[in-house]
Write a protein that holds these residues in place. Structure first.
Motif, PDB file in Angstrom:
ATOM      1  N   ASP A   8      -1.780   3.128   0.952  1.00  0.00           N
ATOM      2  CA  ASP A   8      -2.201   2.364   2.120  1.00  0.00           C
ATOM      3  C   ASP A   8      -1.018   2.286   3.069  1.00  0.00           C
ATOM      4  O   ASP A   8       0.121   2.133   2.629  1.00  0.00           O
ATOM      5  N   ASP A   9      -1.273   2.396   4.362  1.00  0.00           N
ATOM      6  CA  ASP A   9      -0.159   2.396   5.300  1.00  0.00           C
ATOM      7  C   ASP A   9       0.346   0.992   5.625  1.00  0.00           C
ATOM      8  O   ASP A   9       1.356   0.839   6.310  1.00  0.00           O
ATOM      9  N   GLN A  10      -0.342  -0.024   5.135  1.00  0.00           N
ATOM     10  CA  GLN A  10       0.102  -1.398   5.352  1.00  0.00           C
ATOM     11  C   GLN A  10       0.866  -1.909   4.138  1.00  0.00           C
ATOM     12  O   GLN A  10       0.302  -2.051   3.048  1.00  0.00           O
ATOM     13  N   GLY A  11       2.145  -2.184   4.352  1.00  0.00           N
ATOM     14  CA  GLY A  11       2.995  -2.619   3.250  1.00  0.00           C
ATOM     15  C   GLY A  11       2.515  -3.886   2.565  1.00  0.00           C
ATOM     16  O   GLY A  11       2.601  -4.015   1.341  1.00  0.00           O
ATOM     17  N   MET A  12       1.986  -4.822   3.339  1.00  0.00           N
ATOM     18  CA  MET A  12       1.520  -6.074   2.750  1.00  0.00           C
ATOM     19  C   MET A  12       0.312  -5.862   1.853  1.00  0.00           C
ATOM     20  O   MET A  12       0.159  -6.535   0.834  1.00  0.00           O
ATOM     21  N   GLU A  32       3.451   3.719  -5.161  1.00  0.00           N
ATOM     22  CA  GLU A  32       2.795   3.430  -3.894  1.00  0.00           C
ATOM     23  C   GLU A  32       3.003   4.602  -2.940  1.00  0.00           C
ATOM     24  O   GLU A  32       3.925   5.404  -3.122  1.00  0.00           O
ATOM     25  N   ALA A  33       2.126   4.687  -1.941  1.00  0.00           N
ATOM     26  CA  ALA A  33       2.242   5.728  -0.909  1.00  0.00           C
ATOM     27  C   ALA A  33       1.808   5.135   0.417  1.00  0.00           C
ATOM     28  O   ALA A  33       0.857   4.340   0.475  1.00  0.00           O
ATOM     29  N   ALA A  34       2.498   5.515   1.494  1.00  0.00           N
ATOM     30  CA  ALA A  34       2.221   4.956   2.815  1.00  0.00           C
ATOM     31  C   ALA A  34       1.336   5.851   3.672  1.00  0.00           C
ATOM     32  O   ALA A  34       0.937   5.471   4.767  1.00  0.00           O
ATOM     33  N   ASN A  35       1.021   7.057   3.184  1.00  0.00           N
ATOM     34  CA  ASN A  35       0.115   7.950   3.903  1.00  0.00           C
ATOM     35  C   ASN A  35      -0.494   8.943   2.921  1.00  0.00           C
ATOM     36  O   ASN A  35      -0.091   9.015   1.760  1.00  0.00           O
ATOM     37  N   GLY A  36      -1.482   9.706   3.406  1.00  0.00           N
ATOM     38  CA  GLY A  36      -2.190  10.616   2.516  1.00  0.00           C
ATOM     39  C   GLY A  36      -1.321  11.715   1.936  1.00  0.00           C
ATOM     40  O   GLY A  36      -1.468  12.077   0.759  1.00  0.00           O
ATOM     41  N   GLU A  37      -0.422  12.240   2.747  1.00  0.00           N
ATOM     42  CA  GLU A  37       0.453  13.312   2.266  1.00  0.00           C
ATOM     43  C   GLU A  37       1.336  12.819   1.126  1.00  0.00           C
ATOM     44  O   GLU A  37       1.513  13.501   0.109  1.00  0.00           O
ATOM     45  N   GLU A  38       1.861  11.626   1.297  1.00  0.00           N
ATOM     46  CA  GLU A  38       2.695  11.032   0.246  1.00  0.00           C
ATOM     47  C   GLU A  38       1.864  10.731  -1.000  1.00  0.00           C
ATOM     48  O   GLU A  38       2.333  10.885  -2.125  1.00  0.00           O
ATOM     49  N   ALA A  39       0.613  10.334  -0.797  1.00  0.00           N
ATOM     50  CA  ALA A  39      -0.276  10.042  -1.922  1.00  0.00           C
ATOM     51  C   ALA A  39      -0.499  11.286  -2.770  1.00  0.00           C
ATOM     52  O   ALA A  39      -0.473  11.231  -4.002  1.00  0.00           O
ATOM     53  N   VAL A  40      -0.738  12.421  -2.112  1.00  0.00           N
ATOM     54  CA  VAL A  40      -0.950  13.679  -2.840  1.00  0.00           C
ATOM     55  C   VAL A  40       0.305  14.049  -3.623  1.00  0.00           C
ATOM     56  O   VAL A  40       0.240  14.431  -4.795  1.00  0.00           O
ATOM     57  N   ARG A  41       1.455  13.936  -2.971  1.00  0.00           N
ATOM     58  CA  ARG A  41       2.717  14.284  -3.616  1.00  0.00           C
ATOM     59  C   ARG A  41       3.028  13.366  -4.808  1.00  0.00           C
ATOM     60  O   ARG A  41       3.382  13.830  -5.887  1.00  0.00           O
ATOM     61  N   ARG A  56      -7.940   5.262   6.571  1.00  0.00           N
ATOM     62  CA  ARG A  56      -7.217   5.459   7.823  1.00  0.00           C
ATOM     63  C   ARG A  56      -5.713   5.304   7.611  1.00  0.00           C
ATOM     64  O   ARG A  56      -5.186   4.191   7.541  1.00  0.00           O
ATOM     65  N   MET A  57      -5.031   6.444   7.519  1.00  0.00           N
ATOM     66  CA  MET A  57      -3.578   6.461   7.338  1.00  0.00           C
ATOM     67  C   MET A  57      -2.973   7.544   8.220  1.00  0.00           C
ATOM     68  O   MET A  57      -3.640   8.522   8.554  1.00  0.00           O
ATOM     69  N   PRO A  58      -1.705   7.389   8.591  1.00  0.00           N
ATOM     70  CA  PRO A  58      -1.037   8.407   9.415  1.00  0.00           C
ATOM     71  C   PRO A  58      -0.689   9.640   8.589  1.00  0.00           C
ATOM     72  O   PRO A  58      -0.796   9.629   7.369  1.00  0.00           O
ATOM     73  N   VAL A  59      -0.269  10.696   9.262  1.00  0.00           N
ATOM     74  CA  VAL A  59       0.177  11.966   8.670  1.00  0.00           C
ATOM     75  C   VAL A  59      -0.996  12.724   8.045  1.00  0.00           C
ATOM     76  O   VAL A  59      -1.304  13.852   8.415  1.00  0.00           O
ATOM     77  N   THR A  82     -11.997   0.278   1.885  1.00  0.00           N
ATOM     78  CA  THR A  82     -12.775   0.367   3.110  1.00  0.00           C
ATOM     79  C   THR A  82     -13.109  -0.983   3.708  1.00  0.00           C
ATOM     80  O   THR A  82     -13.067  -2.011   3.038  1.00  0.00           O
ATOM     81  N   THR A  83     -13.409  -0.979   4.987  1.00  0.00           N
ATOM     82  CA  THR A  83     -14.051  -2.105   5.664  1.00  0.00           C
ATOM     83  C   THR A  83     -15.358  -1.547   6.197  1.00  0.00           C
ATOM     84  O   THR A  83     -15.362  -0.634   7.016  1.00  0.00           O
ATOM     85  N   PHE A  84     -16.470  -2.048   5.684  1.00  0.00           N
ATOM     86  CA  PHE A  84     -17.767  -1.441   5.978  1.00  0.00           C
ATOM     87  C   PHE A  84     -18.050  -1.356   7.471  1.00  0.00           C
ATOM     88  O   PHE A  84     -18.726  -0.450   7.938  1.00  0.00           O
ATOM     89  N   ASP A  85     -17.547  -2.316   8.232  1.00  0.00           N
ATOM     90  CA  ASP A  85     -17.862  -2.337   9.657  1.00  0.00           C
ATOM     91  C   ASP A  85     -17.109  -1.265  10.439  1.00  0.00           C
ATOM     92  O   ASP A  85     -17.488  -0.917  11.541  1.00  0.00           O
ATOM     93  N   LEU A  86     -16.023  -0.764   9.869  1.00  0.00           N
ATOM     94  CA  LEU A  86     -15.168   0.162  10.607  1.00  0.00           C
ATOM     95  C   LEU A  86     -15.221   1.595  10.090  1.00  0.00           C
ATOM     96  O   LEU A  86     -15.094   2.545  10.844  1.00  0.00           O
TER      97      LEU A  86
END
Length: 218
Positions: A8-12, A32-41, A56-59, A82-86
């Motif tokens: 997740d890109d939000q640290g909190m 933990e990972a802050a974006n999808g690319e980091e998550a895969v790695r 919704r994450m950067p990179v 997820t947030t269903f509304d978004l």
């Protein structure tokens, strides 16, 4: 122990989920990972059982990361945050191989239980998500999977069970409807997944709609 990676890109959000999950005796947050690319790695390095994946994450977004993780067929289970509304990504996330969805504002108990459910190979799809999924199939129109012939490999009872799974019914609900033991339903579901080459119930739902076994409104 169930090994979990939080992307997740939000640290909190990452910190909060880590605190919640680390308090569970049977769950270990391995990274933990802050974006999808980091998550895969990091998933390749840490080999988690479950990845909590924000969309919704950067990179690299969560859907692309999910496809990368599951492209080999032996990746971790992915639980989409997820947030269903978004987030209008339910259909594509399931097609990418995600095993379920969890609201970001879920309670600590719901979060831990979601991880356990997905780690066990079950799908975690709330009624609100199922409705959105059915709506998406209706919008797409006719069945489009080329593997409908594989349905012929199922017995009549297995086909019936698959149709009920596609309506997001639990094993207990299916057992009550068919007047059989819950363990019998589990056995049928396992055979359906094996015969059709599917990872879990989430993919079974997609398959049932795409082959036309179940149609929106059924």
């Amino acid at each position: 122990m169930i090994r979990v990676l939080i992307a997740d890109d939000q640290g909190m959000v990452r910190t909060g989920f880590t605190v919640f999950l680390s308090a569970q005796a049977d769950i270990e947050v391995v990274g933990e990972a802050a974006n999808g690319e980091e998550a895969v790695r990091r998933a390749a390095e840490l080999r988690p059982d479950v990845v909590l994946m924000d969309v919704r994450m950067p990179v690299m977004d969560g859907l692309t990361a999910t496809r990368r993780l599951l492209s080999s067929g032996d990746g971790p289970k992915v639980l989409i945050l997820t947030t269903f509304d978004l987030d209008d990504y339910v259909y594509e996330a399931l097609r990418a191989g995600a095993s379920g969805f969890l609201l970001k504002d879920a309670s600590a108990v719901q979060l831990a239980e979601a991880v356990r459910v997905v780690a066990a190979g079950d799908a975690l799809i709330a009624p609100a998500v199922t409705k959105r999924l059915i709506h998406e199939f209706a919008r797409l129109g006719a069945p489009r999977a080329p593997t409908v012939r594989r349905l012929a490999e199922l017995t009549e009872r297995e086909t019936e069970v698959l149709a009920l799974v596609a309506q997001a019914m639990s094993n207990q609900e299916i057992a009550e409807k068919l007047v059989v033991a819950e363990q019998t339903v589990k056995t049928h579901v396992g055979r359906v997944l094996m015969k059709l080459g599917l990872r879990d119930r989430a993919q079974a739902i997609v398959y049932a709609y795409e082959t036309g076994l179940v149609r929106p409104g059924d």
